[in-house]
Design a protein around this motif. Structure first.
Motif, PDB file in Angstrom:
ATOM      1  N   ALA A  45       0.817  -1.169   0.089  1.00  0.00           N
ATOM      2  CA  ALA A  45       0.038   0.095  -0.006  1.00  0.00           C
ATOM      3  C   ALA A  45       0.980   1.293  -0.121  1.00  0.00           C
ATOM      4  O   ALA A  45       0.505   2.139  -0.708  1.00  0.00           O
ATOM      5  N   ILE A  46       1.872   1.393   0.876  1.00  0.00           N
ATOM      6  CA  ILE A  46       2.952   2.644   0.853  1.00  0.00           C
ATOM      7  C   ILE A  46       3.400   2.629  -0.415  1.00  0.00           C
ATOM      8  O   ILE A  46       3.740   3.840  -1.184  1.00  0.00           O
ATOM      9  N   GLN A  47       3.892   1.484  -1.162  1.00  0.00           N
ATOM     10  CA  GLN A  47       4.402   1.646  -2.435  1.00  0.00           C
ATOM     11  C   GLN A  47       3.506   2.435  -3.519  1.00  0.00           C
ATOM     12  O   GLN A  47       3.598   3.138  -4.378  1.00  0.00           O
ATOM     13  N   GLU A  51       3.398   6.386  -5.550  1.00  0.00           N
ATOM     14  CA  GLU A  51       3.232   6.692  -6.878  1.00  0.00           C
ATOM     15  C   GLU A  51       1.984   7.554  -7.091  1.00  0.00           C
ATOM     16  O   GLU A  51       1.792   7.900  -8.329  1.00  0.00           O
ATOM     17  N   ASP A  52       1.206   7.724  -6.212  1.00  0.00           N
ATOM     18  CA  ASP A  52       0.023   8.548  -6.534  1.00  0.00           C
ATOM     19  C   ASP A  52      -0.118   9.611  -5.087  1.00  0.00           C
ATOM     20  O   ASP A  52      -0.421   9.244  -3.943  1.00  0.00           O
ATOM     21  N   HIS A  56      -2.390   8.914   0.932  1.00  0.00           N
ATOM     22  CA  HIS A  56      -1.852   9.082   2.105  1.00  0.00           C
ATOM     23  C   HIS A  56      -2.045   8.062   2.850  1.00  0.00           C
ATOM     24  O   HIS A  56      -2.874   7.742   3.708  1.00  0.00           O
ATOM     25  N   PRO A  57      -0.624   7.438   3.309  1.00  0.00           N
ATOM     26  CA  PRO A  57      -0.680   6.364   4.242  1.00  0.00           C
ATOM     27  C   PRO A  57      -0.808   6.814   5.618  1.00  0.00           C
ATOM     28  O   PRO A  57       0.000   7.750   6.229  1.00  0.00           O
ATOM     29  N   ILE A  58      -1.406   6.214   6.500  1.00  0.00           N
ATOM     30  CA  ILE A  58      -1.920   6.425   7.750  1.00  0.00           C
ATOM     31  C   ILE A  58      -1.586   5.233   8.695  1.00  0.00           C
ATOM     32  O   ILE A  58      -1.855   4.034   8.374  1.00  0.00           O
ATOM     33  N   VAL A  59      -0.846   5.557  10.023  1.00  0.00           N
ATOM     34  CA  VAL A  59      -0.453   4.594  10.870  1.00  0.00           C
ATOM     35  C   VAL A  59      -1.228   4.576  12.195  1.00  0.00           C
ATOM     36  O   VAL A  59      -1.418   5.678  12.672  1.00  0.00           O
ATOM     37  N   ILE A  60      -1.795   3.522  12.598  1.00  0.00           N
ATOM     38  CA  ILE A  60      -2.272   3.353  13.995  1.00  0.00           C
ATOM     39  C   ILE A  60      -1.398   3.313  14.943  1.00  0.00           C
ATOM     40  O   ILE A  60      -0.686   1.945  14.855  1.00  0.00           O
TER      41      ILE A  60
END
Length: 170
Positions: A45-47, A51-52, A56-60
């Motif tokens: 997902a982070i990859q 690219e887009d 926005h990657p979110i960490v719990i």
């Protein structure tokens, strides 16, 4: 799967992905074989986020330790899911297998509307798609206030339920 004592208050936070979370999310992160059908692991997902710019990657975090992950996605590429130009899509939601059962997903989804309001104030709705057979996820999202309005779509492993959370509800 661990579980916390009943009534224990979880110190859960949502944070944007940072490099110091990589080891916990890339090397030490796992989901069950069943869950793999429904979600992407953080490394993949982070990859896609890299690219887009609309992803926005979110960490719990629980007590400052990464325990889960999801992606917030907006823009034209989510139009197959929602026509709303002001909707934010939740993708690839998961909690690391050893941390499951502690309420982290529910707590994260409860915190999500404020997080979206704080960082994406132009958004007025949060949407997500869940496989109809993923009952645990459906329960978590509905407990956090997401609504099933009867919308269904076909997905890679069967019918999917579209859930909505209307922002700025009083």
């Amino acid at each position: 799967m661990s579980s916390m004592p009943e009534g224990t208050e979880l110190k859960v936070e949502l944070k944007f992905f940072r490099p110091e979370y990589e080891k916990a999310l890339f090397e030490d992160y796992q989901v069950s074989e069943e869950q793999e059908k429904y979600t992407a692991l953080p490394v993949r997902a982070i990859q896609l986020c890299r690219e887009d710019r609309d992803r926005h990657p979110i960490v719990i975090l629980a007590e400052k330790k990464p325990v889960g992950f999801f992606v917030l996605h907006r823009g034209d590429r989510i139009r197959s899911i929602t026509e709303s130009p002001r909707a934010m899509l939740v993708r690839s939601m998961s909690v690391n297998l050893p941390e499951q059962g502690n309420g982290y997903a529910k707590q994260a989804m409860t915190l999500l509307p404020k997080f979206v309001s704080d960082y994406f104030p132009d958004m007025n709705e949060i949407v997500l798609v869940v496989n109809q057979h993923n009952e645990a996820a459906l329960r978590v999202y509905e407990q956090a206030g997401f609504e099933d309005r009867g919308h269904r779509k076909s997905g890679p492993v069967g019918a999917q339920v579209l859930l909505h959370y209307r922002m700025n509800r009083k």
